[in-house]
Write a protein that holds these residues in place. Structure first.
Motif, PDB file in Angstrom:
ATOM      1  N   ILE A 141       0.827  -1.208   0.000  1.00  0.00           N
ATOM      2  CA  ILE A 141       0.000   0.000   0.000  1.00  0.00           C
ATOM      3  C   ILE A 141       0.862   1.258   0.000  1.00  0.00           C
ATOM      4  N   ASP A 142       1.757   1.372   0.957  1.00  0.00           N
ATOM      5  CA  ASP A 142       2.648   2.541   1.015  1.00  0.00           C
ATOM      6  C   ASP A 142       3.986   2.157   0.385  1.00  0.00           C
ATOM      7  N   TYR A 143       4.023   2.200  -0.922  1.00  0.00           N
ATOM      8  CA  TYR A 143       5.177   1.692  -1.680  1.00  0.00           C
ATOM      9  C   TYR A 143       6.156   2.782  -2.093  1.00  0.00           C
ATOM     10  N   ARG A 144       5.920   4.016  -1.681  1.00  0.00           N
ATOM     11  CA  ARG A 144       6.705   5.136  -2.230  1.00  0.00           C
ATOM     12  C   ARG A 144       8.195   5.020  -1.936  1.00  0.00           C
ATOM     13  N   ALA A 145       8.561   4.426  -0.805  1.00  0.00           N
ATOM     14  CA  ALA A 145       9.985   4.292  -0.474  1.00  0.00           C
ATOM     15  C   ALA A 145      10.696   3.285  -1.368  1.00  0.00           C
TER      16      ALA A 145
END
Length: 443
Positions: A141-145
């Motif tokens: 879900i929080d893949y930005r890194a």
């Protein structure tokens, strides 16, 4: 506020559920005669059939929270993830996981494991530390890194950091079994995330994955119109007007398009050019999914799956015996075998008669498990032209732009689908809920 949700699959049902709970006037339009899409299940003769999604990963926070909200918390169960990989006439079984207790229990398999030669072991030793070093970045879900890993394919990264054996006997079976695609077709970040998630175990619902779709549908069935395909989402002057169906035009203040990216492009020809371009980057695998009900389990005790490297020259990415998932999946001692074709093989088999498909795949299973009976109790086939979103290199970066543009450039339009995140059931549910909540809160 009057909202139309186009599609009552995973994302569409989640969106409809949240909108109804939030007090919105919502109607969901579903082209099929049944809801659930790729979350759907079925039952036959005492067997449970997962038609689309086969399991949940441990870190599916949205999925498990939704299960709790729907009263399904007690239905969530873990099941063994022992997989055998075929190489040169031999099946090499190993428990996929990090739990020391399970590894100790299966220590004999570990000692007999011969999937890699010395060169392959060195290759895996070079690449596995990367997964652990980047584990906090590998989030569906929080893949930005992990976006720095999105510029090359999983195959390119595996060859660059490891080598050919690591690619062909670890990353390719992993990618093909979990996405029904090839490692050349998915981004490196997504591929590493799949590996990291898989190491933490598999979960299901006691009565099958479809139990979640059924529970969502029960909550909002009065808002869902089945067998009602949308023909066009009408956009005028940068604003949503409504949806055209075969039964007429339905006006709306907002529309959530909860379809695949390819269907979204077809339904909205007036989308701004850049949005259409980004949606056009999304790719899907195909699958001719065949299920066999058996009188006895096919795989040895404790085994869930057989993975087939492409060097095995099989039309299948692999096959499973789902009777291991929970006692409700099959009668005592019986087997429920699922086999998954992929790539060009799936597209070819999807055009062939059922009888030919059953015969061919049963014979193919016998190549690897000679005990496969010649007369199963029953056979079922489910054909997916768009089975799993593949997340090709560069897609995750493009999704960041798309999510920003969709609400800014077309007033009242929201997109929902697993392609908005690293593709997964959890991402599909999250996208539907996010779209609904943004409309309820006026974001």
């Amino acid at each position: 506020m009057k909202v139309i949700v186009v599609g009552a699959g995973t994302a569409g049902l989640a969106a409809t559920y949240v909108l109804k709970k939030g007090g919105a006037e919502v109607t969901a339009l579903e082209a099929s005669s049944t809801p659930g899409g790729r979350l759907a299940g079925a039952r036959r003769d005492g067997y449970v059939l997962d038609l689309g999604a086969q399991f949940f990963f441990r870190y599916y926070d949205t999925t498990f929270d939704l299960c709790r909200r729907l009263g399904l918390e007690g239905e969530i169960v873990a099941f063994p993830f022992k997989v055998a990989i075929w190489r040169e006439g031999r099946l090499n079984p190993l428990t996929a996981g990090l739990d020391p207790r399970l590894l100790w229990k299966d220590r004999r398999d570990l000692l007999r494991f011969r999937l890699f030669g010395p060169r392959g072991i060195l290759q895996m030793a070079r690449i596995m530390p990367l997964i652990f070093q980047r584990r906090r970045d590998l989030h569906f879900i929080d893949y930005r890194a992990s976006l720095d890993l999105d510029d090359e394919s999983l195959a390119e990264l595996a060859l660059r950091r490891g080598g050919e054996e690591a690619l062909e006997y670890f990353f390719q079976p992993l990618a093909s079994c979990l996405t029904l695609g090839e490692p050349e077709e998915i981004g490196a970040g997504y591929g590493l995330a799949l590996a990291w998630y898989a190491l933490h175990g598999l979960y299901t619902l006691k009565g099958g994955i479809g139990t979640l779709a059924e529970a969502l549908y029960r909550e909002c069935r009065d808002r869902v119109m089945l067998s009602t395909p949308a023909q066009r989402i009408v956009l005028e002057g940068g604003k949503v007007k409504g949806v055209e169906t075969g039964k007429g035009f339905m006006e709306a203040d907002a529309v959530i398009c909860a379809t695949t990216a390819s269907v979204a492009r077809r339904l909205m020809p007036e989308l701004p050019g850049r949005m259409r371009e980004v949606l056009g980057r999304v790719r899907y695998s195909a699958c001719c999914h065949v299920m066999f009900g058996l009188q006895e389990r096919l795989l040895p005790e404790g085994w869930y799956a057989v993975g087939l490297p492409r060097r095995a020259m099989s039309p299948m990415a692999g096959f499973t015996d789902n009777s291991i998932k929970s006692p409700l999946y099959a009668p005592p001692g019986a087997g429920m075998v699922h086999c998954f074709t992929y790539g060009k093989h799936a597209r070819e088999l999807n055009s062939r008669p059922d009888g030919e498909v059953f015969s061919l795949l049963a014979e193919e299973i016998r190549r690897f498990m000679p005990s496969m009976p010649r007369e199963p109790l029953f056979s079922e086939v489910y054909r997916w032209e768009e089975a799993v979103c593949l997340s090709p290199p560069g897609m995750l970066r493009a999704m960041e732009e798309l999510k920003e543009r969709s609400s800014r450039e077309v007033k009242g339009l929201r997109l929902a689908g697993e392609y908005l995140f690293m593709p997964s059931v959890d991402g599909a549910l999250r996208s539907g809920m996010d779209a609904a909540e943004s409309l309820l809160h006026g974001a």
